[in-house]
Design a protein around this motif. Structure first.
Motif, mmCIF file in Angstrom:
data_model
loop_
_atom_site.group_PDB
_atom_site.id
_atom_site.type_symbol
_atom_site.label_atom_id
_atom_site.label_comp_id
_atom_site.label_asym_id
_atom_site.label_seq_id
_atom_site.Cartn_x
_atom_site.Cartn_y
_atom_site.Cartn_z
ATOM 1 N N VAL A 106 -0.030 21.670 9.847
ATOM 2 C CA VAL A 106 -0.229 21.605 8.703
ATOM 3 C C VAL A 106 -0.268 20.761 7.718
ATOM 4 N N LEU A 107 1.295 20.011 7.275
ATOM 5 C CA LEU A 107 2.322 19.204 6.714
ATOM 6 C C LEU A 107 1.075 18.079 7.103
ATOM 7 N N TYR A 108 0.918 18.044 8.253
ATOM 8 C CA TYR A 108 0.062 16.503 8.532
ATOM 9 C C TYR A 108 -1.224 16.972 7.944
ATOM 10 N N VAL A 109 -1.727 17.593 8.183
ATOM 11 C CA VAL A 109 -3.217 17.587 7.699
ATOM 12 C C VAL A 109 -3.124 17.590 6.229
ATOM 13 N N ILE A 110 -2.564 18.443 5.705
ATOM 14 C CA ILE A 110 -2.309 18.111 3.926
ATOM 15 C C ILE A 110 -2.023 16.440 3.733
ATOM 16 N N LEU A 111 -1.454 15.903 4.029
ATOM 17 C CA LEU A 111 -1.507 14.189 4.143
ATOM 18 C C LEU A 111 -2.665 13.762 4.376
ATOM 19 N N ILE A 112 -3.623 13.635 5.460
ATOM 20 C CA ILE A 112 -4.498 12.706 5.814
ATOM 21 C C ILE A 112 -5.825 13.738 5.198
ATOM 22 N N SER A 113 -5.001 14.559 4.770
ATOM 23 C CA SER A 113 -6.941 15.001 4.571
ATOM 24 C C SER A 113 -6.888 14.448 3.023
ATOM 25 N N PRO A 114 -6.095 13.583 2.058
ATOM 26 C CA PRO A 114 -6.343 12.832 1.130
ATOM 27 C C PRO A 114 -8.002 11.889 1.175
ATOM 28 N N LEU A 115 -7.484 11.124 2.642
ATOM 29 C CA LEU A 115 -7.810 10.703 3.319
ATOM 30 C C LEU A 115 -9.678 10.483 3.842
ATOM 31 N N LEU A 116 -9.824 11.398 4.225
ATOM 32 C CA LEU A 116 -10.634 12.343 3.754
ATOM 33 C C LEU A 116 -11.870 12.617 3.065
#
Length: 291
Positions: A106-116
């Motif tokens: 979940v933390l990785y998704v939160i971190l990477i989601s702005p890059l998408l």
């Protein structure tokens, strides 16, 4: 794999050929054309002449405005890199030390989601927040903390804040990789020898994460130095940043040779700073790891 490697160099070059052709067509050739364009002379109407020279570079390095824009760009990119590395530490530490695999995902998704998300969309989100009738001023007025809207937009501070938000994931991921590669036995050994938590962090953990911090800083610095969408929308076209000057010369004034000269100047200076930071990183790795 060893049998394929033993098949000889021609097979390896055959595998590299598509990628090398792609880079030659879309990186090397445009770079050569950009260099040639930057050497073209122009007349008083900014029409390109058939002659070549260094007049555009002379204009770049003798103009106080362009030199100030270059130094300001480097300063803003460097400050953004420092802030991103400092803010990346807690996030990277949390990512590495979260035991639950679900929460880590979940933390990785939160971190990477702005890059998408498109950088334009993220930048307009900051405009919604920082505008005079935006969310922040509206909340402060309702709380009675301000009487008139604050000037949160169209300044360099807003540009740096937006830069940090956009670039932060690029600093977190290399730092998290460095933290994840530290054996758990090293902190335990430090504690068993009588070192406290602060001494262990400063003399064991922090030195081993310097390469990750430097990698993140290099990436953030290079991206921030060449970005023009965020400062143009957040700070406005009057900010003394070289990417904005390049945008104006290329698309508004149509002085393509000068825009090419400014672009190559920014590219060379940014590459030189990144190379210096990379040399510091490699020197540190030799001191820590002995190779």
């Amino acid at each position: 794999m060893s049998r394929l490697a033993a098949a000889g160099t021609p097979f390896a070059w055959l595998l590299l050929t598509p990628g090398m052709l792609f880079l030659a067509a879309f990186l090397v050739v445009p770079g050569i054309l950009l260099v040639m364009l930057s050497l073209r002379d122009v007349d008083g109407m900014l029409m390109m002449l058939p002659s070549y020279g260094f007049s555009q570079y002379i204009k770049v390095f003798t103009s106080a405005g362009y030199l100030d824009a270059l130094l300001t760009t480097l300063w803003v990119a460097g400050l953004t890199a420092i802030l991103c590395v400092l803010l990346a530490w807690p996030a990277a530490w949390l990512l590495v030390n979260t035991r639950s695999r679900t929460w880590r995902t979940v933390l990785y998704v939160i971190l990477i989601s702005p890059l998408l998300t498109s950088v334009v969309i993220r930048t307009f989100a900051w405009i919604v927040l920082l505008a005079q009738n935006g969310l922040i001023n509206d909340v402060l007025r309702k709380l009675g903390l301000i009487d008139s809207p604050l000037a949160l937009l169209w300044n360099m501070k807003a540009v740096i804040v937006a830069y940090v938000q956009v670039m932060l994931p690029f600093a977190v991921l290399p730092l998290a990789t460095s933290l994840g590669e530290i054996p758990a036995s090293l902190p335990r050994a430090s504690h068993s020898l009588g070192a406290g938590a602060r001494h262990t962090f400063m003399h064991v953990i922090l030195p081993l994460t310097i390469p990750g911090m430097m990698s993140g800083a290099i990436i953030v610095f290079a991206l921030a130095a060449g970005s023009y969408v965020t400062p143009l929308l957040i700070g406005g076209r009057l900010q003394p940043l070289l990417p904005i000057n390049i945008y104006q010369q290329a698309l508004q004034i149509a002085n393509l040779p000068l825009a090419a000269a400014l672009s190559l100047t920014l590219l060379v200076v940014t590459a030189a700073v990144a190379a210096a930071m990379s040399a510091v990183q490699k020197n540190w790795e030799r001191r820590v790891y002995g190779h």
